[in-house]
Design a protein around this motif. Structure first.
Motif, PDB file in Angstrom:
ATOM      1  N   UNK A 230       0.817  -1.214   0.000  1.00  0.00           N
ATOM      2  CA  UNK A 230       0.000   0.000   0.000  1.00  0.00           C
ATOM      3  C   UNK A 230       0.849   1.263   0.000  1.00  0.00           C
ATOM      4  N   UNK A 231       0.309   2.292  -0.634  1.00  0.00           N
ATOM      5  CA  UNK A 231       0.893   3.616  -0.539  1.00  0.00           C
ATOM      6  C   UNK A 231       0.428   4.262   0.768  1.00  0.00           C
ATOM      7  N   UNK A 232       0.976   5.431   1.059  1.00  0.00           N
ATOM      8  CA  UNK A 232       0.683   6.105   2.324  1.00  0.00           C
ATOM      9  C   UNK A 232      -0.808   6.327   2.539  1.00  0.00           C
ATOM     10  N   UNK A 233      -1.488   6.856   1.550  1.00  0.00           N
ATOM     11  CA  UNK A 233      -2.915   7.150   1.684  1.00  0.00           C
ATOM     12  C   UNK A 233      -3.735   5.874   1.830  1.00  0.00           C
TER      13      UNK A 233
ATOM     14  N   UNK B 176       7.513  -4.542   2.497  1.00  0.00           N
ATOM     15  CA  UNK B 176       7.737  -4.467   1.050  1.00  0.00           C
ATOM     16  C   UNK B 176       8.647  -3.307   0.654  1.00  0.00           C
ATOM     17  N   UNK B 177       8.730  -2.291   1.509  1.00  0.00           N
ATOM     18  CA  UNK B 177       9.519  -1.094   1.161  1.00  0.00           C
ATOM     19  C   UNK B 177      10.685  -0.909   2.122  1.00  0.00           C
TER      20      UNK B 177
ATOM     21  N   UNK C 125       9.646   4.034   2.868  1.00  0.00           N
ATOM     22  CA  UNK C 125       9.651   3.456   4.208  1.00  0.00           C
ATOM     23  C   UNK C 125       9.420   4.535   5.256  1.00  0.00           C
ATOM     24  N   UNK C 126      10.048   5.696   5.068  1.00  0.00           N
ATOM     25  CA  UNK C 126       9.878   6.786   6.025  1.00  0.00           C
ATOM     26  C   UNK C 126       8.440   7.247   6.127  1.00  0.00           C
ATOM     27  N   UNK C 127       7.761   7.318   4.982  1.00  0.00           N
ATOM     28  CA  UNK C 127       6.365   7.759   4.981  1.00  0.00           C
ATOM     29  C   UNK C 127       5.461   6.756   5.698  1.00  0.00           C
ATOM     30  N   UNK C 128       5.620   5.479   5.367  1.00  0.00           N
ATOM     31  CA  UNK C 128       4.777   4.448   5.981  1.00  0.00           C
ATOM     32  C   UNK C 128       5.103   4.293   7.470  1.00  0.00           C
ATOM     33  N   UNK C 129       6.378   4.448   7.800  1.00  0.00           N
ATOM     34  CA  UNK C 129       6.782   4.334   9.201  1.00  0.00           C
ATOM     35  C   UNK C 129       6.137   5.429  10.039  1.00  0.00           C
TER      36      UNK C 129
ATOM     37  N   UNK D  74      11.458  -4.692  16.498  1.00  0.00           N
ATOM     38  CA  UNK D  74      10.784  -3.390  16.496  1.00  0.00           C
ATOM     39  C   UNK D  74      11.790  -2.252  16.560  1.00  0.00           C
ATOM     40  N   UNK D  75      13.000  -2.512  17.070  1.00  0.00           N
ATOM     41  CA  UNK D  75      14.019  -1.465  17.128  1.00  0.00           C
ATOM     42  C   UNK D  75      14.534  -1.115  15.745  1.00  0.00           C
ATOM     43  N   UNK D  76      14.471  -2.073  14.801  1.00  0.00           N
ATOM     44  CA  UNK D  76      14.977  -1.827  13.463  1.00  0.00           C
ATOM     45  C   UNK D  76      14.139  -0.785  12.722  1.00  0.00           C
ATOM     46  N   UNK D  77      12.845  -0.773  12.959  1.00  0.00           N
ATOM     47  CA  UNK D  77      11.961   0.133  12.238  1.00  0.00           C
ATOM     48  C   UNK D  77      11.632   1.392  13.037  1.00  0.00           C
ATOM     49  N   UNK D  78      12.117   1.464  14.278  1.00  0.00           N
ATOM     50  CA  UNK D  78      11.939   2.653  15.127  1.00  0.00           C
ATOM     51  C   UNK D  78      10.471   3.064  15.245  1.00  0.00           C
TER      52      UNK D  78
END
Length: 239
Positions: free
Chosen positions: A96-99, A157-158, A165-169, A197-201
């Motif tokens: 999925x995209x951000x929206x 996936x990203x 990744x930054x946007x979805x995170x 969970x530490x990897x994705x902050x």
């Protein structure tokens, strides 16, 4: 002795029990966690039984004692208090995209909101989750249990695309943020995923989360150990 039916592809605890299928008893681990903390994280690869574990936890916290006859937790638990449970499965939020991801979170929230009569939710997934926890706590008069399965699914996936990744995170971090501020209204929070969970902050605010992924005490919480294989499936192995 009749051969046992194996629950291939079934990850709903109540269905396995009600259909008399083979269940490898992991309930002692659940009782241990419920008695010794509030925030827990478990990381395991796919197909390790994480979703079944979450489903078993939901039945336990909902006080469905009838499903646990003959299992370890039946002799351990004396009170069987029924708690309201909010269960979020993030596995449907892939590709999925951000929206689109924001829409998916709102859809999952709406499912839970309907159960508690929330018809005019606030804007924003984090505000909706805060309002949902507050409403459930107020209406039930009990602390809330939050179960999150595959918390990292929307980001896998990203994982190597820095911008996406930054946007979805940020979307996911925003959604999960109430788990910290609503601490007093929460009885138990359990989160599963594939990545640390530490990897994705994502949970940087949850500095009190207990990561049991590599804890020897919980090594057998998912999957099947050799002892379990030889105990629960000995008849079929002999056959």
């Amino acid at each position: 002795m009749a051969r046992r039916l194996y629950p291939l592809g079934i990850q709903t605890f109540s269905e396995i029990i009600n259909r008399g299928m083979l269940y490898v008893d992991k309930t002692e681990y659940i009782y241990r966690m419920a008695s010794n903390g509030k925030y827990f994280f478990l990381g395991r690869p796919r197909r390790f039984g994480k979703s079944l574990l979450v489903s078993t936890m939901q039945s336990y916290f909902e006080g469905r004692k009838d499903l646990f006859k003959g299992l370890a937790i039946e002799r351990l638990e004396k009170e069987w208090t029924e708690y309201p449970v909010l269960h979020f499965d993030m596995s449907g939020g892939k590709h999925m995209e951000e929206e689109q991801l924001e829409d998916y979170l709102n859809y999952r929230l709406e499912e839970e909101e309907k159960k508690w009569g929330i018809t005019k939710p606030h804007a924003g997934a984090n505000n909706r989750l805060i309002d949902l926890i507050n409403t459930v706590y107020k209406q039930s008069g009990k602390q809330v249990v939050v179960l999150i399965d595959e918390y990292d699914a929307p980001m896998l996936d990203v994982a190597h695309e820095v911008d996406q990744l930054g946007k979805l995170r940020n979307v996911m971090r925003n959604f999960y943020s109430p788990l910290k501020m609503c601490e007093s209204k929460l009885r138990f929070v359990f989160i599963t995923g594939i990545t640390k969970f530490s990897q994705l902050s994502i949970f940087s605010e949850l500095n009190n989360i207990n990561n049991i992924s590599m804890d020897n005490e919980y090594a057998g919480i998912c999957g099947i150990t050799i002892d379990e294989l030889l105990t629960y499936m000995s008849y079929d192995i002999d056959m």
